[in-house]
Design a protein around this motif. Sequence first.
Motif, PDB file in Angstrom:
ATOM      1  N   ASN A 139       0.459  -1.139   0.064  1.00  0.00           N
ATOM      2  CA  ASN A 139      -0.242   0.307  -0.009  1.00  0.00           C
ATOM      3  C   ASN A 139       1.294   1.232   0.192  1.00  0.00           C
ATOM      4  N   GLU A 140       2.346   1.459   0.072  1.00  0.00           N
ATOM      5  CA  GLU A 140       3.057   2.277   0.461  1.00  0.00           C
ATOM      6  C   GLU A 140       3.986   2.209  -0.148  1.00  0.00           C
ATOM      7  N   ARG A 141       4.413   2.428  -1.554  1.00  0.00           N
ATOM      8  CA  ARG A 141       5.232   1.670  -2.379  1.00  0.00           C
ATOM      9  C   ARG A 141       6.960   2.842  -2.324  1.00  0.00           C
ATOM     10  N   PRO A 142       6.662   4.020  -1.871  1.00  0.00           N
ATOM     11  CA  PRO A 142       7.326   4.917  -1.833  1.00  0.00           C
ATOM     12  C   PRO A 142       8.045   4.966  -0.279  1.00  0.00           C
ATOM     13  N   ALA A 143       7.275   4.377   0.521  1.00  0.00           N
ATOM     14  CA  ALA A 143       7.960   4.110   1.784  1.00  0.00           C
ATOM     15  C   ALA A 143       8.488   2.762   1.923  1.00  0.00           C
ATOM     16  N   PHE A 144       7.939   1.730   1.742  1.00  0.00           N
ATOM     17  CA  PHE A 144       8.652   0.285   1.572  1.00  0.00           C
ATOM     18  C   PHE A 144      10.062   0.411   0.265  1.00  0.00           C
ATOM     19  N   GLU A 145      10.101   1.531  -0.924  1.00  0.00           N
ATOM     20  CA  GLU A 145      10.864   1.276  -1.671  1.00  0.00           C
ATOM     21  C   GLU A 145      12.643   1.832  -0.337  1.00  0.00           C
ATOM     22  N   ARG A 146      11.842   2.406   0.636  1.00  0.00           N
ATOM     23  CA  ARG A 146      13.219   3.710   0.958  1.00  0.00           C
ATOM     24  C   ARG A 146      13.480   2.578   2.309  1.00  0.00           C
ATOM     25  N   TRP A 147      12.521   1.494   3.217  1.00  0.00           N
ATOM     26  CA  TRP A 147      13.006   0.545   3.584  1.00  0.00           C
ATOM     27  C   TRP A 147      14.062  -0.116   2.827  1.00  0.00           C
ATOM     28  N   ALA A 148      13.049  -1.176   2.449  1.00  0.00           N
ATOM     29  CA  ALA A 148      14.218  -1.732   1.715  1.00  0.00           C
ATOM     30  C   ALA A 148      15.219  -1.559   1.484  1.00  0.00           C
ATOM     31  N   ARG A 149      15.838  -0.317   0.929  1.00  0.00           N
ATOM     32  CA  ARG A 149      17.222   0.238   0.769  1.00  0.00           C
ATOM     33  C   ARG A 149      17.881   0.435   1.704  1.00  0.00           C
ATOM     34  N   GLN A 150      16.830   0.692   2.975  1.00  0.00           N
ATOM     35  CA  GLN A 150      18.366   0.631   4.024  1.00  0.00           C
ATOM     36  C   GLN A 150      18.279  -0.462   4.380  1.00  0.00           C
TER      37      GLN A 150
END
Length: 176
Positions: A139-150
Amino acid sequence: DVVSLLGTLAMTTHKEAAGDLCLRCRKGQVSPVVVDSLYTHEGEQIAFVDEFMRCDNGEREFYTPEQSEARSRAITDAIRKRQGLLTGSDIRTLRLSYGLTLPQFEKALGVGRNTIGRWERGTVPPTGAANLGLWLAANERPAFERWARQRGVLIKDPAQAGSNASVKSSQGPSGV
């Protein structure tokens, strides 16, 4: 393996196939039976479709290993749908929408090795904390992408991921 049918009838798994002679009575033939069943989960009745083998001589009913695994998947999926959570096939579609391999998705979510594969097959459901991560991914692709990048996982552009599949969880994080 002892598998419980409706919480009362114990059934075991065997390798006999449809049309085989029953190994117990040596007279009847075994054939598959498909029934609508109920499973009690946390005091709530969950409906699912079940399949097992039955001797036409009336001697016994049992699951093949494949039927036993299918039963576990069907129950898990029915529970998850009832709770508004992602099913195994939904999780696979979600992972592929990000263009991630199983190990990459596991790393992004911070779960152990082989965990995502078990979720996708429906043999093990995700925990409450993991459901939150899946909800975020759905539901929150940008937030998940930031989380994954971390966590050291780079997400490809959706056009490069090879799938435009979209999965949304019907409940918010509080429903996990």
